[in-house]
Design a protein around this motif. Structure first.
Motif, short mmCIF file in Angstrom:
data_model
loop_
_atom_site.label_atom_id
_atom_site.label_comp_id
_atom_site.label_asym_id
_atom_site.label_seq_id
_atom_site.Cartn_x
_atom_site.Cartn_y
_atom_site.Cartn_z
N VAL A 180 19.77 34.03 25.37
CA VAL A 180 20.69 32.90 25.49
C VAL A 180 22.12 33.41 25.70
O VAL A 180 22.86 32.90 26.54
CB VAL A 180 20.61 31.99 24.25
CG1 VAL A 180 21.70 30.94 24.26
CG2 VAL A 180 19.23 31.34 24.17
N THR A 181 22.50 34.42 24.94
CA THR A 181 23.86 34.95 25.01
C THR A 181 24.18 35.52 26.39
O THR A 181 25.25 35.26 26.94
CB THR A 181 24.07 36.04 23.94
OG1 THR A 181 23.80 35.48 22.66
CG2 THR A 181 25.49 36.56 23.97
N PHE A 182 23.25 36.30 26.92
CA PHE A 182 23.51 36.98 28.18
C PHE A 182 22.83 36.34 29.38
O PHE A 182 22.88 36.87 30.49
CB PHE A 182 23.08 38.45 28.09
CG PHE A 182 23.90 39.23 27.11
CD1 PHE A 182 25.23 39.56 27.38
CD2 PHE A 182 23.37 39.63 25.89
CE1 PHE A 182 25.99 40.27 26.47
CE2 PHE A 182 24.12 40.34 24.98
CZ PHE A 182 25.44 40.66 25.27
N GLY A 183 22.16 35.23 29.18
CA GLY A 183 21.52 34.52 30.29
C GLY A 183 20.32 35.25 30.87
O GLY A 183 20.09 35.20 32.08
N LEU A 184 19.56 35.94 30.02
CA LEU A 184 18.38 36.67 30.50
C LEU A 184 17.23 35.70 30.78
O LEU A 184 17.08 34.68 30.10
CB LEU A 184 17.91 37.68 29.46
CG LEU A 184 18.89 38.81 29.09
CD1 LEU A 184 18.30 39.64 27.96
CD2 LEU A 184 19.17 39.68 30.30
N ALA A 185 16.44 36.04 31.75
CA ALA A 185 15.26 35.23 32.04
C ALA A 185 14.23 35.38 30.93
O ALA A 185 14.18 36.41 30.24
CB ALA A 185 14.65 35.68 33.37
N THR A 186 13.43 34.37 30.74
CA THR A 186 12.38 34.41 29.73
C THR A 186 11.43 35.57 29.98
O THR A 186 10.94 36.19 29.03
CB THR A 186 11.62 33.07 29.71
OG1 THR A 186 12.55 32.03 29.42
CG2 THR A 186 10.52 33.06 28.67
N MET A 187 11.16 35.88 31.24
CA MET A 187 10.27 37.00 31.55
C MET A 187 10.88 38.32 31.10
O MET A 187 10.15 39.25 30.74
CB MET A 187 9.96 37.04 33.05
CG MET A 187 9.04 35.92 33.50
SD MET A 187 7.46 35.90 32.63
CE MET A 187 6.72 37.38 33.28
N LEU A 236 12.25 36.19 19.70
CA LEU A 236 13.54 36.55 19.11
C LEU A 236 14.55 36.93 20.20
O LEU A 236 15.70 36.46 20.19
CB LEU A 236 13.38 37.70 18.12
CG LEU A 236 14.66 38.21 17.47
CD1 LEU A 236 15.23 37.15 16.54
CD2 LEU A 236 14.39 39.50 16.72
N VAL A 237 14.13 37.75 21.13
CA VAL A 237 15.03 38.17 22.21
C VAL A 237 15.41 36.97 23.07
O VAL A 237 16.57 36.80 23.46
CB VAL A 237 14.38 39.29 23.06
CG1 VAL A 237 15.16 39.55 24.33
CG2 VAL A 237 14.24 40.57 22.24
N ASP A 238 14.43 36.13 23.37
CA ASP A 238 14.69 34.97 24.23
C ASP A 238 15.69 34.01 23.60
O ASP A 238 16.58 33.49 24.29
CB ASP A 238 13.37 34.25 24.52
CG ASP A 238 13.49 33.23 25.63
OD1 ASP A 238 14.30 33.44 26.57
OD2 ASP A 238 12.75 32.23 25.60
N THR A 239 15.58 33.79 22.28
CA THR A 239 16.45 32.80 21.64
C THR A 239 17.79 33.36 21.18
O THR A 239 18.67 32.58 20.79
CB THR A 239 15.74 32.16 20.43
OG1 THR A 239 15.37 33.18 19.51
CG2 THR A 239 14.52 31.38 20.87
N THR A 240 17.96 34.67 21.21
CA THR A 240 19.24 35.25 20.78
C THR A 240 19.94 35.94 21.94
O THR A 240 20.83 35.38 22.55
CB THR A 240 19.03 36.23 19.61
OG1 THR A 240 18.10 37.24 19.99
CG2 THR A 240 18.50 35.52 18.37
N ILE A 241 19.51 37.13 22.25
CA ILE A 241 20.15 37.91 23.32
C ILE A 241 19.99 37.23 24.67
O ILE A 241 20.90 37.21 25.48
CB ILE A 241 19.56 39.34 23.36
CG1 ILE A 241 19.80 40.05 22.03
CG2 ILE A 241 20.12 40.14 24.51
CD1 ILE A 241 19.03 41.34 21.88
#
Length: 83
Positions: free
Chosen positions: A21-28, A14-19
């Motif tokens: 993507v929005t903020f460019g966070l790494a999958t880790m 959920l975090v990976d596909t929402t926040i």
């Protein structure tokens, strides 16, 4: 084991596909957030699964202190917590 991993995977995804993507966070980073949520849920709901199985009528094992200290009992306990 199972419940913790379920929470970790779902929250991480959920975090990976929402926040993420929005903020460019790494999958880790998303995985780390999932792990933190999993740890918190384990603390909050640790006894829920045990109470569920007791309500189903499964007996609570009554082991003596000597039995609990046996190496193979400790191994089975540790292995079953990982499932």
């Amino acid at each position: 084991g199972f419940m913790d991993n379920l929470v970790m995977i779902q929250v991480g995804e959920l975090v990976d596909t929402t926040i993420g993507v929005t903020f460019g966070l790494a999958t880790m980073s998303a995985a780390a957030v999932g792990q933190m949520a999993s740890d918190a849920s384990g603390v909050c709901f640790g006894g829920v699964v045990e109470q569920f199985f007791l309500a189903m009528g499964l007996p609570n094992p009554t082991l003596s202190a000597a039995q609990v200290a046996m190496p193979h009992v400790r191994f089975i306990r540790t292995a079953s917590m990982g499932i």
